[in-house]
Motif scaffolding. Structure first.
Motif, short mmCIF file in Angstrom:
data_model
loop_
_atom_site.label_atom_id
_atom_site.label_comp_id
_atom_site.label_asym_id
_atom_site.label_seq_id
_atom_site.Cartn_x
_atom_site.Cartn_y
_atom_site.Cartn_z
N UNK A 159 0.88 -1.16 0.01
CA UNK A 159 0.01 0.10 0.05
C UNK A 159 0.79 1.15 0.13
N UNK A 160 1.94 1.33 0.95
CA UNK A 160 2.54 2.30 0.91
C UNK A 160 3.36 2.74 -0.36
N UNK A 161 3.76 1.54 -1.18
CA UNK A 161 4.57 1.75 -2.47
C UNK A 161 3.46 2.15 -3.53
N UNK A 162 2.23 1.75 -3.65
CA UNK A 162 1.18 1.72 -4.81
C UNK A 162 0.16 2.40 -4.79
N UNK A 163 -0.39 2.76 -3.61
CA UNK A 163 -1.51 3.36 -3.27
C UNK A 163 -1.73 4.85 -4.01
N UNK A 164 -0.59 5.65 -4.16
CA UNK A 164 -0.76 6.97 -4.35
C UNK A 164 -0.86 6.98 -6.11
N UNK A 165 -0.37 5.78 -6.70
CA UNK A 165 -0.66 5.78 -8.32
C UNK A 165 -2.14 6.00 -8.75
N UNK A 166 -2.96 5.58 -7.74
CA UNK A 166 -4.37 5.58 -8.00
C UNK A 166 -4.87 6.92 -8.06
N UNK A 167 -4.43 7.81 -7.50
CA UNK A 167 -4.94 9.36 -7.92
C UNK A 167 -4.03 10.14 -8.78
N UNK A 168 -2.98 9.49 -9.47
CA UNK A 168 -2.32 10.17 -10.19
C UNK A 168 -3.30 10.81 -11.50
N UNK A 169 -2.86 11.82 -12.32
CA UNK A 169 -3.57 12.08 -13.61
C UNK A 169 -3.91 10.82 -14.35
N UNK A 170 -2.75 10.09 -14.74
CA UNK A 170 -2.96 9.04 -15.53
C UNK A 170 -3.24 7.87 -14.82
N UNK A 171 -3.52 7.96 -13.46
CA UNK A 171 -4.01 6.52 -12.77
C UNK A 171 -5.21 5.99 -12.79
N UNK A 172 -5.39 4.69 -12.44
CA UNK A 172 -6.51 4.00 -12.92
C UNK A 172 -6.88 3.30 -11.39
N UNK A 173 -7.81 3.76 -10.62
CA UNK A 173 -7.92 3.42 -9.44
C UNK A 173 -8.51 1.92 -9.25
N UNK A 174 -9.19 1.40 -10.22
CA UNK A 174 -9.55 0.22 -10.29
C UNK A 174 -8.34 -0.87 -10.49
N UNK A 175 -7.48 -0.26 -11.33
CA UNK A 175 -6.48 -1.39 -11.58
C UNK A 175 -5.50 -1.37 -10.47
N UNK A 176 -5.20 -0.18 -9.73
CA UNK A 176 -4.11 -0.15 -8.95
C UNK A 176 -4.70 -0.89 -7.61
N UNK A 177 -6.10 -1.02 -7.46
CA UNK A 177 -6.57 -1.74 -6.26
C UNK A 177 -6.96 -3.23 -6.45
N UNK A 178 -7.08 -3.51 -7.75
CA UNK A 178 -7.04 -5.10 -8.05
C UNK A 178 -5.70 -5.48 -8.11
N UNK A 179 -4.62 -4.83 -8.20
CA UNK A 179 -3.30 -5.19 -8.01
C UNK A 179 -2.82 -5.29 -6.51
N UNK A 180 -3.27 -4.56 -5.62
CA UNK A 180 -3.20 -4.45 -4.33
C UNK A 180 -3.91 -5.77 -3.80
N UNK A 181 -4.90 -6.17 -4.20
CA UNK A 181 -5.98 -7.01 -3.88
C UNK A 181 -5.42 -8.43 -4.31
N UNK A 182 -4.64 -8.60 -5.37
CA UNK A 182 -3.84 -9.85 -5.73
C UNK A 182 -2.98 -10.09 -5.12
N UNK A 183 -1.91 -9.00 -4.38
CA UNK A 183 -0.96 -9.34 -3.91
C UNK A 183 -1.52 -9.79 -2.34
N UNK A 184 -2.38 -9.23 -1.89
CA UNK A 184 -2.98 -9.43 -0.56
C UNK A 184 -3.58 -10.90 -0.49
N UNK A 185 -4.39 -11.30 -1.40
CA UNK A 185 -4.85 -12.52 -1.49
C UNK A 185 -3.83 -13.71 -1.51
#
Length: 422
Positions: free
Chosen positions: A390-416
């Motif tokens: 989360x510390x490394x990746x969550x900020x990417x979700x709100x970048x101008x070119x960010x994709x919240x769904x994609x970032x959260x999906x990546x985090x979910x896959x890592x968590x699972x």
């Protein structure tokens, strides 16, 4: 970290904890036991170092328990967890540790259960949410020691200059207020620290205000739920995308930098914990505090944070550790620690005393949020890995070119994946 405990002096005395104890594993005089403890420093310098607090507590305990010595070493938060990890790795675990996480040690079978150490009145007095957070597979190993919650802070002067008369209670009102603050030239209308320092905290606050969180009701990770995706899409589109979060990209803004900017009068609103009060007051910033806004009104709950006490099995000092921890969780000691460091009690009786005492009026709003607050899923051994991601990746979700769904999906896959490896 965070909060304190309760008045159990009578109960402790009834259980005989003032009696002298002798035991095996002696490291002091004949028949004596010396407990080694490592603790975190909640002070901001030598003048208010936690070492002074623990030295005083240990001295008082030793007077009442002449067969037990307590040797406490205090380290900064940047060092203490690594220090304990290194000691455990070398086979030299302390008897007691007061640090940020316990679950890895519990999963490795290195810790005593809380019920093996504490008297029944002490263990039963922990706030239920904190007891639950201290469990691994429904057995409590982590004993909460310090806790805090979060509120929305706002700068009263900047609000008045922008013509804002009431603090926001919903996301819509928050965005409206942020636009008014920006129009008046406020540098950070809303400070959104998603940098590495405390990204998991800021993230969870927003997920809760959006109606979800990190896990579902049975503890399974749900980072990419529809509600969580909607939350970060709203942040990206309505705050960050409209230039309402200031000149520093949220993924590069750390919490302390945001606090410092608030204390300089540069921030209109941000989510904060009790230590921000003193910091702002020292700089002459007049502020208000309200519960976190949610989608359609106040958030269902706020973030709760706890630091943990644990007893290691390594030296076999179960009885002595238990006696000392019963003493530590006495009301007088707990409230003394709360007063020194503006943290909240972790027990019901101490919370009640604090709520009734005018001396702690400044903490009352935080205290009111504690019983229903949501903590990190610290009972999962996978949480450390998820938190780091989360510390490394969550900020990417709100970048101008960010994709919240994609970032959260990546985090979910890592968590699972991390959870399946537990």
């Amino acid at each position: 970290m965070q909060r304190r405990v309760t008045g159990l002096t009578a109960a402790v005395a009834a259980l005989g904890i003032t009696a002298g104890v002798t035991g095996c594993g002696a490291t002091g005089g004949s028949g004596d036991v010396t407990l080694k403890m490592v603790a975190a420093d909640y002070g901001d310098g030598p003048a208010n170092s936690s070492q002074k607090y623990w030295d005083a507590v240990a001295a008082d305990f030793e007077k009442q328990n002449p067969g037990i010595k307590v040797d406490v070493d205090v380290y900064s938060w940047s060092d203490v967890d690594a220090k304990v990890a290194a000691m455990v790795k070398k086979g030299a675990a302390p008897d007691i540790a007061q640090i940020g996480a316990y679950s890895d040690y519990a999963a490795q079978g290195k810790l005593y259960r809380a019920g093996d150490l504490l008297s029944i009145p002490v263990q039963a007095d922990f706030l239920p949410a904190l007891t639950e957070a201290g469990q691994v597979r429904r057995v409590q190993y982590g004993m909460p020691f310090a806790s805090s919650t979060r509120l929305l802070f706002y700068n009263k002067k900047l609000f008045a200059e922008a013509g804002i008369t009431d603090a926001p209670q919903s996301w819509t009102e928050l965005a409206t207020d942020a636009r008014l603050l920006k129009a008046k030239g406020v540098k950070y209308p809303f400070a959104l620290p998603l940098g590495s320092e405390e990204a998991p905290a800021e993230t969870l606050m927003w997920l809760l205000s959006g109606g979800d969180g990190y896990t579902d009701n049975v503890g399974t990770y749900t980072l990419d739920s529809d509600l969580n995706v909607q939350t970060f899409k709203w942040l990206k589109d309505e705050l960050v995308g409209k230039d309402l979060t200031g000149p520093t990209a949220p993924g590069e803004l750390d919490r302390q930098d945001a606090f410092n900017a608030f204390s300089r009068g540069e921030v209109g609103m941000l989510n904060g914990h009790p230590t921000l009060m003193k910091q702002a007051e020292k700089k002459g910033v007049e502020y208000g505090m309200v519960p976190l806004p949610g989608v359609n009104g106040n958030a269902k709950s706020t973030l709760g944070v706890a630091d943990w006490m644990m007893g290691f099995k390594r030296h076999g000092h179960k009885e002595e550790i238990g006696k000392f921890l019963d003493f530590v969780y006495d009301d007088a000691n707990v409230l003394e620690f709360s007063e020194r460091y503006d943290i909240l009690p972790v027990t019901s009786t101490a919370s009640d005393k604090m709520a009734e005492d005018p001396e702690y009026k400044h903490l009352r709003k935080f205290l009111e949020e504690l019983p229903d607050s949501q903590l990190y899923p610290v009972g999962k051994t996978s949480w450390a890995q998820v938190s780091a991601s989360l510390k490394k990746n969550i900020g990417k979700a709100v970048r101008p070119d960010g994709n919240p769904a994609s970032v959260l999906r990546h985090l979910q896959n890592e968590a699972a994946a991390a959870e399946s490896a537990e």
